[in-house]
Design an enzyme around this catalytic site. Structure first.
Site, PDB file in Angstrom:
ATOM      1  N   LYS A  69       0.819  -1.207   0.000  1.00 55.07           N
ATOM      2  CA  LYS A  69       0.000   0.000   0.000  1.00 55.07           C
ATOM      3  C   LYS A  69       0.858   1.264   0.000  1.00 55.07           C
ATOM      4  CE  LYS A  69      -3.145  -2.610   2.953  1.00 55.07           C
ATOM      5  NZ  LYS A  69      -2.144  -3.465   3.605  1.00 55.07           N
ATOM      6  N   HIS A 108      -3.475   3.508   0.503  1.00 53.41           N
ATOM      7  CA  HIS A 108      -3.786   3.037   1.858  1.00 53.41           C
ATOM      8  C   HIS A 108      -4.992   3.763   2.455  1.00 53.41           C
ATOM      9  CE1 HIS A 108      -1.637   0.976   5.446  1.00 53.41           C
ATOM     10  NE2 HIS A 108      -2.929   1.002   5.654  1.00 53.41           N
TER      11      HIS A 108
END
Length: 326
Positions: free
Chosen positions: A80, A113
């Site tokens: 991420k 993220h």
């Protein structure tokens, strides 16, 4: 995995529906956990730069490749992009660093993220309000453009999002050339996110659940927060099947068609969690489990909210409730 639970992404790639999460897995423990998971039969490892442990995970992956435990092409690795790297020009270097740390040539999936942006170089353990740039749809669109470039360069086979609401996903789709393959969000029996799942389904976005057990070790845990693992209905269903409450929570997610991440660094628990893939829930079990939804978000992200913001505005509660899924 006995049932071979998997989903097909909108790219056509197969994604194992049961994975090992590595959030809060400490350096000195996470490498052994990844090794134990791959040896137990896991085919999916979920990582993130901000977890601070990708270097050790990379070493564990290389060890397993060299020992013939698994081949790279037979496992699915996610990482991420952290909130400090949302500038278009920062996306590729951030992914390159993750690939270096994980000792990989490509990621199977790379996620934004979260939709919030932070000032580059800030200390997230002591995030100042002025360093929290918040959410801006135009900036997010540029971040996504950078993510799309990773696919073109072969650095990521698929790209996706995490912690995105319906509203924020709709904004992203206005300019996206590539539809996100996945949205990874909190999901457990007390917070089932059915409407978000239906929305993701309608857009061809795979719904992935983190904290499927309610994440009892989460930060900023409230004293009175409910715990799915202590719920009497879940306990009764677990007793009926001769398994643990945790295995019921994980199996419930799989039976809903979700991708689910289970986190542990203990080899015995890692193996126990995987056995959730063998649990066969019947229609009555599913009815009872669906009835447990309290719409109770346990990982609220309070530490990321700018001054004056409420959880309702942070998570687009009103706008998402008013949205009609087609």
């Amino acid at each position: 995995m006995s049932k071979g639970w998997s989903v097909t992404l909108n790219t056509g790639a197969k994604m194992p529906a049961f994975g090992l999460g590595t959030w809060q897995s400490k350096p000195g423990e996470v490498g052994a956990a990844v090794e134990a998971a791959l040896k137990a039969g896991y085919k999916h490892i979920d990582c993130a730069h901000i977890y601070g442990n990708e270097g050790e995970i990379g070493q564990a992956l290389q060890k397993c490749f060299k020992e013939g435990v698994v081949k790279r092409e037979d496992i699915f690795i996610t990482s991420k992009l952290w909130n400090t790297d949302h500038a278009f020009e920062d996306v590729e270097p951030a992914c390159a660093l993750t690939l270096k740390n994980l000792q990989l040539d490509y990621l199977d999936l790379y996620l934004i993220h979260g939709p919030l942006s932070f000032k580059k170089g800030c200390n997230i353990m002591n995030l100042k309000d002025e360093e929290n740039l918040g959410y801006n749809p135009d900036r997010c669109a540029k971040t996504w453009e950078g993510m799309e470039g990773l696919v073109e360069k072969g650095m990521a086979k698929a790209i996706g999002i995490s912690n995105f609401t319906i509203t924020k996903t709709e904004n992203l789709l206005k300019t996206a050339k590539i539809v996100p393959a996945v949205n990874q969000v909190e999901c457990h029996p007390f917070f089932q996110q059915q409407k978000l799942k239906e929305y993701c389904d309608s857009k061809g976005i795979t719904f992935e659940a983190y904290s499927p057990l309610g994440n009892p070790g989460r930060p900023m845990k409230g004293e009175d927060d409910p715990n799915p693992l202590e719920d009497p209905v879940i306990a009764e269903i677990a007793k009926k099947h001769g398994v643990t409450p945790a295995q019921i929570c994980l199996s419930f997610a799989l039976h809903r068609g979700l991708v689910v991440l289970a986190k542990s660094v203990k080899p015995s628990r890692i193996e126990e969690n995987l056995k959730a893939t063998q649990v066969e829930l019947d229609s009555e079990d599913m009815r009872q489990l669906r009835g447990l939804d309290k719409n109770f978000r346990l990982v609220a992200g309070l530490q990321w909210m700018k001054e004056g913001m409420t959880p309702e505005t942070f998570w687009d509660k009103k706008a998402d409730e008013e949205f009609t899924v087609q």
